[in-house]
Scaffold this motif. Structure first.
Motif, PDB file in Angstrom:
ATOM      1  N   THR A 190      -5.033   5.080  -8.844  1.00 53.53           N
ATOM      2  CA  THR A 190      -3.849   6.009  -9.320  1.00 53.53           C
ATOM      3  C   THR A 190      -5.045   6.969 -10.119  1.00 53.53           C
ATOM      4  N   TYR A 206       1.753  12.887  -4.887  1.00 48.41           N
ATOM      5  CA  TYR A 206       1.485  11.911  -6.059  1.00 48.41           C
ATOM      6  C   TYR A 206       0.535  12.270  -7.057  1.00 48.41           C
ATOM      7  N   GLU A 254       0.095   8.351 -19.339  1.00 49.04           N
ATOM      8  CA  GLU A 254      -0.660   7.814 -18.361  1.00 49.04           C
ATOM      9  C   GLU A 254      -1.998   6.844 -18.766  1.00 49.04           C
ATOM     10  N   HIS A 303      -0.455   3.812 -21.338  1.00 52.56           N
ATOM     11  CA  HIS A 303       0.586   3.289 -20.518  1.00 52.56           C
ATOM     12  C   HIS A 303       1.735   2.870 -21.527  1.00 52.56           C
ATOM     13  N   THR A 314       4.237  -3.065 -12.582  1.00 49.41           N
ATOM     14  CA  THR A 314       4.737  -2.515 -11.457  1.00 49.41           C
ATOM     15  C   THR A 314       5.930  -1.664 -11.750  1.00 49.41           C
ATOM     16  N   GLU A 331       4.163   1.709 -12.544  1.00 48.43           N
ATOM     17  CA  GLU A 331       3.638   2.539 -11.608  1.00 48.43           C
ATOM     18  C   GLU A 331       4.972   3.091 -10.554  1.00 48.43           C
ATOM     19  N   ARG A 388       6.098   5.966 -12.869  1.00 48.18           N
ATOM     20  CA  ARG A 388       5.088   7.165 -12.696  1.00 48.18           C
ATOM     21  C   ARG A 388       5.308   7.990 -11.378  1.00 48.18           C
ATOM     22  N   TYR A 389       5.521   7.087 -10.362  1.00 52.27           N
ATOM     23  CA  TYR A 389       5.945   8.059  -9.056  1.00 52.27           C
ATOM     24  C   TYR A 389       7.268   8.735  -9.051  1.00 52.27           C
ATOM     25  N   VAL A 423       3.621   2.570  -4.354  1.00 56.58           N
ATOM     26  CA  VAL A 423       3.813   1.697  -5.330  1.00 56.58           C
ATOM     27  C   VAL A 423       3.290   0.285  -4.956  1.00 56.58           C
TER      28      VAL A 423
END
Length: 243
Positions: free
Chosen positions: A3, A37, A154, A157, A171, A174, A177-178, A196
């Protein structure tokens, strides 16, 4: 899956604009998904004529350009675009054994090339390098995504909804985030699986439903919902209150 560690933007803070030119629709869509992305605005064209027209209309910061197109080749596309946008960097896509294409492309003014088949990560890395060299891309001092009252750092986290910190698994992070990098955009289950759970993931789409339900419990429970299901299409993240 890798990422991005830094968000690359235009100097004014707006998203990088990319034009992807390839007559293979599946490949163009795959590239567009990977670049979105990154937080970039992406447009696609399947012919040379469309590419030249879109370049004039959209004023892209960088162009991903296939050498082989159905009307005229990528070298001619670049010549026409550089006629009115001489400084836009071009990343050529070439056939694996087409050495002469690469030489011709770079000689004609192309900035870099990758050969098919290629990894999406390589294309992204090459584009980021081109943008930095051209002076278009600048890095934000922090990598914080915000959609409505939902905020994600990011780097650390950490995620907050309003003033409440929300703890997520790797997970779940992620997936969120997407969604946050594509606000108000409907994302299909295959797209989510690709980004992902990696492109070679062999599982079933119901894992997406499962993790969406996990996120909803943490993000939306007791609050105005932000994660919405578009039946038969996919999922979309939208601010709870119109901004």
């Amino acid at each position: 899956m890798t990422t991005p560690t830094e968000t690359l933007t235009r100097p004014d803070g707006s998203p990088i604009r990319v034009l992807v030119v390839d007559d293979e629709q599946t490949l163009a869509d795959l590239l567009a998904s990977a670049l979105r992305y990154e937080g970039w605005e992406v447009s696609t064209a399947g012919t040379g004529r469309a590419a030249v027209r879109y370049a004039q209309e959209l004023d892209p910061d960088v162009i991903v350009l296939d050498i082989m197109l159905p009307d005229f080749d990528g070298l001619e596309v670049m010549r026409r675009i550089h006629g009115h946008q001489p400084n836009v960097p071009v990343l050529f896509l070439t056939a694996k054994d087409a050495v002469e294409d690469r030489v011709a492309g770079l000689t004609a003014g192309g900035d870099d090339y990758v050969t098919k088949p290629f990894s999406l990560e390589e294309v992204v890395a090459r584009l980021r390098a081109l943008l930095r060299r051209s002076g278009v891309g600048s890095e934000k001092p922090s990598n914080v995504l915000e959609v409505g009252d939902l905020r994600m750092d990011e780097d650390s986290h950490e995620v907050w909804r309003g003033g409440d910190e929300i703890r997520l698994t790797a997970t779940e992070f992620e997936l969120l985030r997407y969604l946050m990098r594509n606000p108000r955009r409907v994302l299909s289950k295959p797209q989510i699986l690709d980004r992902v759970w990696n492109y070679d993931f062999g599982g079933q789409a119901n894992i997406v439903e499962l993790y969406i339900s996990y996120l909803r419990r943490k993000i939306d429970k007791g609050r105005e919902p932000m994660i919405h299901t578009m039946r038969g299409v996919g999922y979309v993240l939208k601010p709870a209150v119109a901004q």
